[in-house]
Design a protein around this motif. Structure first.
Motif, PDB file in Angstrom:
ATOM      1  N   THR A 140       0.817  -1.224   0.000  1.00  0.00           N
ATOM      2  CA  THR A 140       0.000   0.000   0.000  1.00  0.00           C
ATOM      3  C   THR A 140       0.840   1.259   0.000  1.00  0.00           C
ATOM      4  O   THR A 140       0.310   2.363   0.017  1.00  0.00           O
ATOM      5  N   GLY A 141       2.165   1.103  -0.001  1.00  0.00           N
ATOM      6  CA  GLY A 141       3.022   2.279   0.042  1.00  0.00           C
ATOM      7  C   GLY A 141       4.343   1.913   0.655  1.00  0.00           C
ATOM      8  O   GLY A 141       4.621   0.729   0.902  1.00  0.00           O
ATOM      9  N   PRO A 142       5.183   2.870   0.943  1.00  0.00           N
ATOM     10  CA  PRO A 142       6.484   2.581   1.548  1.00  0.00           C
ATOM     11  C   PRO A 142       6.319   1.871   2.886  1.00  0.00           C
ATOM     12  O   PRO A 142       5.430   2.198   3.673  1.00  0.00           O
ATOM     13  N   ALA A 143       7.156   0.883   3.103  1.00  0.00           N
ATOM     14  CA  ALA A 143       7.088   0.126   4.360  1.00  0.00           C
ATOM     15  C   ALA A 143       7.428   1.028   5.536  1.00  0.00           C
ATOM     16  O   ALA A 143       8.355   1.824   5.476  1.00  0.00           O
ATOM     17  N   GLY A 144       6.644   0.894   6.591  1.00  0.00           N
ATOM     18  CA  GLY A 144       6.958   1.637   7.794  1.00  0.00           C
ATOM     19  C   GLY A 144       8.019   0.923   8.596  1.00  0.00           C
ATOM     20  O   GLY A 144       8.267  -0.255   8.412  1.00  0.00           O
ATOM     21  N   GLY A 145       8.651   1.656   9.466  1.00  0.00           N
ATOM     22  CA  GLY A 145       9.679   1.050  10.292  1.00  0.00           C
ATOM     23  C   GLY A 145      10.232   2.072  11.245  1.00  0.00           C
ATOM     24  O   GLY A 145       9.873   3.257  11.191  1.00  0.00           O
ATOM     25  N   PRO A 146      11.100   1.640  12.147  1.00  0.00           N
ATOM     26  CA  PRO A 146      11.681   2.582  13.101  1.00  0.00           C
ATOM     27  C   PRO A 146      12.485   3.676  12.394  1.00  0.00           C
ATOM     28  O   PRO A 146      13.013   3.486  11.300  1.00  0.00           O
ATOM     29  N   ASP A 147      12.559   4.800  13.053  1.00  0.00           N
ATOM     30  CA  ASP A 147      13.375   5.907  12.561  1.00  0.00           C
ATOM     31  C   ASP A 147      14.839   5.586  12.845  1.00  0.00           C
ATOM     32  O   ASP A 147      15.213   5.352  13.999  1.00  0.00           O
ATOM     33  N   PRO A 148      15.693   5.560  11.821  1.00  0.00           N
ATOM     34  CA  PRO A 148      17.114   5.264  12.081  1.00  0.00           C
ATOM     35  C   PRO A 148      17.742   6.205  13.103  1.00  0.00           C
ATOM     36  O   PRO A 148      18.690   5.805  13.799  1.00  0.00           O
ATOM     37  N   ASP A 149      17.212   7.425  13.226  1.00  0.00           N
ATOM     38  CA  ASP A 149      17.774   8.359  14.202  1.00  0.00           C
ATOM     39  C   ASP A 149      17.571   7.875  15.635  1.00  0.00           C
ATOM     40  O   ASP A 149      18.280   8.315  16.547  1.00  0.00           O
ATOM     41  N   ASP A 150      16.588   6.985  15.832  1.00  0.00           N
ATOM     42  CA  ASP A 150      16.361   6.422  17.162  1.00  0.00           C
ATOM     43  C   ASP A 150      17.325   5.275  17.473  1.00  0.00           C
ATOM     44  O   ASP A 150      17.316   4.748  18.589  1.00  0.00           O
ATOM     45  N   TYR A 151      18.116   4.895  16.474  1.00  0.00           N
ATOM     46  CA  TYR A 151      19.097   3.814  16.638  1.00  0.00           C
ATOM     47  C   TYR A 151      20.453   4.348  16.196  1.00  0.00           C
ATOM     48  O   TYR A 151      20.976   3.994  15.137  1.00  0.00           O
ATOM     49  N   PRO A 152      21.039   5.210  17.001  1.00  0.00           N
ATOM     50  CA  PRO A 152      22.307   5.836  16.594  1.00  0.00           C
ATOM     51  C   PRO A 152      23.448   4.834  16.568  1.00  0.00           C
ATOM     52  O   PRO A 152      23.456   3.839  17.301  1.00  0.00           O
ATOM     53  N   GLU A 153      24.402   5.092  15.707  1.00  0.00           N
ATOM     54  CA  GLU A 153      25.615   4.300  15.721  1.00  0.00           C
ATOM     55  C   GLU A 153      26.440   4.666  16.953  1.00  0.00           C
ATOM     56  O   GLU A 153      26.418   5.802  17.417  1.00  0.00           O
ATOM     57  N   ALA A 154      27.135   3.682  17.492  1.00  0.00           N
ATOM     58  CA  ALA A 154      27.940   3.898  18.704  1.00  0.00           C
ATOM     59  C   ALA A 154      29.162   2.992  18.617  1.00  0.00           C
ATOM     60  O   ALA A 154      29.130   1.943  17.959  1.00  0.00           O
ATOM     61  N   PRO A 155      30.245   3.369  19.267  1.00  0.00           N
ATOM     62  CA  PRO A 155      31.455   2.531  19.225  1.00  0.00           C
ATOM     63  C   PRO A 155      31.294   1.268  20.062  1.00  0.00           C
ATOM     64  O   PRO A 155      30.579   1.255  21.072  1.00  0.00           O
ATOM     65  N   LEU A 156      31.963   0.218  19.639  1.00  0.00           N
ATOM     66  CA  LEU A 156      32.003  -1.012  20.420  1.00  0.00           C
ATOM     67  C   LEU A 156      32.935  -0.831  21.616  1.00  0.00           C
ATOM     68  O   LEU A 156      33.895  -0.066  21.550  1.00  0.00           O
ATOM     69  N   PRO A 157      32.664  -1.524  22.707  1.00  0.00           N
ATOM     70  CA  PRO A 157      33.567  -1.417  23.862  1.00  0.00           C
ATOM     71  C   PRO A 157      34.919  -2.038  23.556  1.00  0.00           C
ATOM     72  O   PRO A 157      35.010  -3.059  22.874  1.00  0.00           O
ATOM     73  N   ASP A 158      35.975  -1.409  24.074  1.00  0.00           N
ATOM     74  CA  ASP A 158      37.314  -1.967  23.903  1.00  0.00           C
ATOM     75  C   ASP A 158      37.492  -3.253  24.697  1.00  0.00           C
ATOM     76  O   ASP A 158      38.172  -4.175  24.260  1.00  0.00           O
ATOM     77  N   ASP A 159      36.859  -3.303  25.857  1.00  0.00           N
ATOM     78  CA  ASP A 159      36.972  -4.472  26.733  1.00  0.00           C
ATOM     79  C   ASP A 159      35.573  -4.811  27.244  1.00  0.00           C
ATOM     80  O   ASP A 159      35.162  -4.326  28.300  1.00  0.00           O
TER      81      ASP A 159
END
Length: 271
Positions: A114-133
């Motif tokens: 029926t149109g573009p698929a809905g989904g979460p806003d990528p801005d609500d899932y920010p990229e973040a660094p992995l822990p070093d340890d």
């Protein structure tokens, strides 16, 4: 809808050397299992075969599927996936082993276009660094994380034959259209948990997947996640993750609610 009514495949545990030692025979047996567990991601991948055979590429673009893993499959088991149409564009799935034990259940559907698929806003899932340890996986370590460190990987269709071979998935669609298998995408939800905390043996218990678009040859896929819930059941510690896969920095392709026992109760402990 010409849905296959039964799909059979021989289970293969390709994770015996994984960092998750629940896939190792000796470790799994200490926790009361017959041997190393076939990964839940693999079982999910088996269950998608009749779904994709029924709905085709459209399901990879906008389909949904929930899967719950009740009992393990072991290497060499025959996985029988029974498919029952319950609505014009929905099927229920039951995966049983050689003895007729129901090991996994699921439901898949193809929403109308029926149109573009809905989904979460990528801005609500920010990229973040992995822990070093990474800290050991405990409620105290997971509770404050909220946003997990993110991962990124490229999809290369010319290298996908190994993964497809492990699954014995012979659907021509993946090679013809050079798109990623849904099992490859779901595996990222396991990977992001293991990259953020130090895990012992752990078990993937369920996933609810919403497809938002296909991953094409050459795409870079970022896995971003948040801790949605923590709980305890029968002495096990459980985590629910909200996971968003984003292609090429700006195109959401899969949303997953991913559930796992991240810390098993000690062998022999009472419930």
């Amino acid at each position: 809808m010409a849905a296959p009514t039964v799909y059979r495949v021989r289970a293969h545990n390709a994770a015996t050397q994984s960092e998750n030692r629940i896939h190792d025979d000796e470790v799994a047996q200490r926790h009361g299992f017959r041997g190393g567990l076939v990964p839940g991601v693999t079982v999910y991948a088996y269950m998608t075969h009749p779904v994709v055979a029924t709905f085709g590429r459209a399901w990879l673009e906008r389909g949904t599927m929930t899967a719950r893993f009740h009992q393990p499959f072991y290497d060499g088991d025959t996985v029988t996936v029974d498919v029952a149409a319950v609505e014009p564009n929905a099927v229920e799935l039951t995966a049983t082993n050689d003895g007729g034990t129901v090991c996994a259940t699921g439901r898949a559907a193809l929403p109308p276009a029926t149109g573009p698929a809905g989904g979460p806003d990528p801005d609500d899932y920010p990229e973040a660094p992995l822990p070093d340890d990474p800290a050991a996986a405990t409620p105290e370590a997971l509770a404050p994380l909220d946003v997990l460190g993110s991962l990124e990987a490229g999809f290369h269709a010319d290298r996908a034959h190994g993964f497809l071979g492990q699954l014995d998935d012979d659907l021509e669609l993946y090679g013809r259209e050079r798109v990623a298998h849904p099992g490859w995408l779901l595996r990222a939800a396991n990977d992001i948990l293991a990259a953020n905390v130090r895990l012992g043996p752990w078990i993937h218990t369920a996933s609810a997947v919403t497809n938002l678009g296909v991953v094409n040859d050459g795409d870079r896929v970022a896995t971003r996640a948040r801790v949605a819930a923590l709980s305890t059941r029968k002495g096990h510690e459980l985590v629910d993750l909200d996971v968003l896969l984003v292609a090429n920095h700006d195109r959401p392709v899969t949303y997953i609610r991913h559930s796992a026992i991240y810390r098993l109760r000690e062998p022999g402990a009472s419930t």
